[in-house]
Design a protein around this motif. Sequence first.
Motif, PDB file in Angstrom:
ATOM      1  N   PRO A 482      40.854  26.340  65.288  1.00 58.65           N
ATOM      2  CA  PRO A 482      41.055  24.968  65.048  1.00 58.65           C
ATOM      3  C   PRO A 482      40.686  24.698  63.504  1.00 58.65           C
ATOM      4  N   PHE A 483      40.183  25.593  62.975  1.00 58.81           N
ATOM      5  CA  PHE A 483      39.665  25.233  61.724  1.00 58.81           C
ATOM      6  C   PHE A 483      40.382  26.130  60.593  1.00 58.81           C
ATOM      7  N   ASN A 484      41.507  26.601  60.948  1.00 61.31           N
ATOM      8  CA  ASN A 484      42.464  27.323  60.122  1.00 61.31           C
ATOM      9  C   ASN A 484      41.566  28.442  59.536  1.00 61.31           C
ATOM     10  N   ALA A 485      40.804  29.305  60.397  1.00 57.65           N
ATOM     11  CA  ALA A 485      40.079  30.317  59.885  1.00 57.65           C
ATOM     12  C   ALA A 485      40.361  31.630  60.952  1.00 57.65           C
ATOM     13  N   LEU A 486      40.180  32.674  60.078  1.00 58.39           N
ATOM     14  CA  LEU A 486      40.524  33.741  60.630  1.00 58.39           C
ATOM     15  C   LEU A 486      39.447  34.928  60.501  1.00 58.39           C
ATOM     16  N   LEU A 487      39.145  35.615  61.562  1.00 55.69           N
ATOM     17  CA  LEU A 487      38.445  36.737  61.441  1.00 55.69           C
ATOM     18  C   LEU A 487      39.356  38.044  61.141  1.00 55.69           C
ATOM     19  N   VAL A 488      39.037  38.672  60.062  1.00 55.96           N
ATOM     20  CA  VAL A 488      40.023  39.593  59.603  1.00 55.96           C
ATOM     21  C   VAL A 488      39.334  41.179  59.943  1.00 55.96           C
ATOM     22  N   GLU A 489      38.008  41.266  59.935  1.00 53.96           N
ATOM     23  CA  GLU A 489      37.166  42.465  60.079  1.00 53.96           C
ATOM     24  C   GLU A 489      35.678  42.338  60.303  1.00 53.96           C
ATOM     25  N   TRP A 507      31.023  39.613  59.643  1.00 52.85           N
ATOM     26  CA  TRP A 507      32.280  39.066  59.736  1.00 52.85           C
ATOM     27  C   TRP A 507      32.746  38.605  58.250  1.00 52.85           C
ATOM     28  N   GLU A 508      34.153  39.149  58.105  1.00 51.28           N
ATOM     29  CA  GLU A 508      34.757  38.676  57.022  1.00 51.28           C
ATOM     30  C   GLU A 508      35.973  37.609  57.571  1.00 51.28           C
ATOM     31  N   ILE A 509      35.603  36.617  57.069  1.00 53.81           N
ATOM     32  CA  ILE A 509      36.388  35.249  57.567  1.00 53.81           C
ATOM     33  C   ILE A 509      37.109  34.866  56.466  1.00 53.81           C
ATOM     34  N   VAL A 510      38.688  34.647  56.642  1.00 50.13           N
ATOM     35  CA  VAL A 510      39.371  33.934  55.331  1.00 50.13           C
ATOM     36  C   VAL A 510      40.150  32.799  56.041  1.00 50.13           C
ATOM     37  N   HIS A 511      40.716  32.045  55.044  1.00 51.83           N
ATOM     38  CA  HIS A 511      41.474  30.710  55.256  1.00 51.83           C
ATOM     39  C   HIS A 511      42.888  31.136  55.422  1.00 51.83           C
ATOM     40  N   HIS A 512      43.679  30.370  56.429  1.00 53.06           N
ATOM     41  CA  HIS A 512      44.884  30.601  56.348  1.00 53.06           C
ATOM     42  C   HIS A 512      45.617  29.153  56.253  1.00 53.06           C
ATOM     43  N   HIS A 513      46.858  28.965  56.238  1.00 49.90           N
ATOM     44  CA  HIS A 513      47.765  27.889  55.943  1.00 49.90           C
ATOM     45  C   HIS A 513      48.217  27.370  57.238  1.00 49.90           C
ATOM     46  N   GLY A 514      47.486  27.032  58.177  1.00 50.67           N
ATOM     47  CA  GLY A 514      48.111  26.547  59.478  1.00 50.67           C
ATOM     48  C   GLY A 514      48.963  27.402  60.392  1.00 50.67           C
ATOM     49  N   SER A 515      48.885  28.724  60.131  1.00 50.09           N
ATOM     50  CA  SER A 515      49.627  29.561  60.910  1.00 50.09           C
ATOM     51  C   SER A 515      48.874  31.069  61.109  1.00 50.09           C
ATOM     52  N   LEU A 516      49.055  31.653  62.328  1.00 51.11           N
ATOM     53  CA  LEU A 516      48.375  32.773  62.438  1.00 51.11           C
ATOM     54  C   LEU A 516      49.330  33.748  62.593  1.00 51.11           C
TER      55      LEU A 516
END
Length: 623
Positions: A482-489, A507-516
């Motif tokens: 819900p926060f447009n965040a993604l756990l990538v590794e 955890w390495e967390i990155v921002h994405h632009h409304g899409s997974l």
Amino acid sequence: MSSSSFFCPDYCSLTINMDGKKLEYKGEEALKEIERLTSKADKVQLNILKEILTRNVETEYLSKYMRGSREVSDFKQCVPVITYNGIQPYIQRIANGEDSSLITGHPITEMLCSSGTSGREPKITPTIAEDLDRRTFLYNLIMPIINQYVPDLDKGKAMFLYFVKAEMSTPCGLPARTVLTSYYKSNHFKCRGEDPFNNCTSPDQAILCNDSNQSMYCQLLSGLLHRHQVLRLGAVFASAFLRAISFLERNWVSFCNDIRTGKLDPLITDLDCRTSMAKILSSPDPDLADEISSICSLHSWKGIVCQLWPKAKYIEAVVTGSMAQYIPALEYYSDGKLPLVCTMYASSECYFGVNLKPLCDPADVAFTLMPNMGYFEFIPLGGGENGTRVMDIDEDEDVLSDKLVDLVHVKLGFYYELVVTTFAGLCRYRIGDVLQVTGFHNQAPQFRFICRRNVVLSIDTDKTNEEDLHKSITVAKKLLEPFNALLVEYTSYADTSCVPGHYVLYWEIVHHHGSLSPTVDLINSVATPLDDKVLQECCIAVEEELDYIYRRCRSHDKSVGPLEIRVVEPGTFEALMDYFISQGGSINQYKTPRGIKSKKALKLLDSNVKACFFSPRDPHWIP
């Protein structure tokens, strides 16, 4: 006086005389029995297997493969090598009320909860009445072995900290508990005779107290009251002993007050504990209280164990496998003056062997498997002169029966996975332990414990494998969406720098632009910092998905601390890959390790930590 064999013709280790009384091997007789059993290990093993087949061949499980045959050759050719999943349906049927004859020719008396899990519930394995005799036999070997190296242990007391765990019942009413709780609650323990070599400071009532804090309090207080008589210290696991030191650090003022006044702290409400402690804490002793207070008031607790118990000759605890991480702390608190003694190798499924050189360095501990404890086979994993383990076998991978090696045919320097067949109905069951042959005592091989297969995190009795960790994180990371965040590794580490230790997730967390979708921007870090509460909820979400044993350790035993998530800078895991490749890894075969043990790798990760978050509460756990 004539006698008949208790569990196997000619080669048993407990016998019954004509009056039906069990004969125990102690002292010199125990040492002679070790020599007898290990000198004829091949014959002992063969007779053990024949006896198991005689008793269990008509069970539903063995009948399916053996078709009434009792031949060893048919057993080896027809009975498959299994993991827990292969026997679990039969165990569950018995737990639900069906007859023990599904898997064993003897009544199953209780179920033992192992450190493994199945579907987030504890694995339960069957046990029969005489299994307690086998365990007692192995316990009775320990002191005769140690007495060869440490004299006069009958001249004082042992401060061993033992605890029972919470119990449950199967649907049909069978007790389900840990193997140690089973032993401590048995008559083998409660009705044991007087033995100057096993004169313990802790009252049985304190050991058997279900409240771990009250049990710890009373046992430590007893140890302090007898501080000048204590010749050896210990707990089953190194983690438990260090937990006791931490408890002492928090409560020594209360202990001193109890000793000074001769009255037990009113916070101890267990009636049996109070009754038993009244016999020990019978009168005020201000001088002893002052001694202990002056020691515990010191700025540094380095060597505190030797100061509080000045006559102690060693610390006994499991310090192999995942418990090796606690060796530096044990050496700190003993100032390196007390040997760390690891006496035996055992599991819920079977007790295996003993350490014949108890004063050896922890890194050199090797266990001699006693051939009368069960029937042992081994899956070869490679090795040899260079000592390199060349393969591993996944839990779900089939193992060909003809690949297994008998106990006496393993080779020096080679690695193996242990497989056991027991009287209680486990047939060619993979224990999951990886061992290396380091030598032989007569015909019996000696093994160094290497690791549990696929375990990436362990603090106490918890054993979290890669698959369970991945499943837990998969659930928790959905809270980021819900926060447009993604756990990538991610990776993990068992932090034991404090007591109790705890799990750490990087955890390495990155921002994405409304899409997974795969086109998300994985370069920029989270644009707007996540609310602290979200990451805290991720912590507890992981814990809620971890297994029954972990949740018990966290919520009931308090032997594991709150899980921590450390959020790292973007690019940290690329740097981690670069590090491992620089150490000789292949870029083509590189996979992010899900558990980190390298100090340099941990230093790299910690140098890139942006923020840390902890679980806000204990995970749910129901006995």
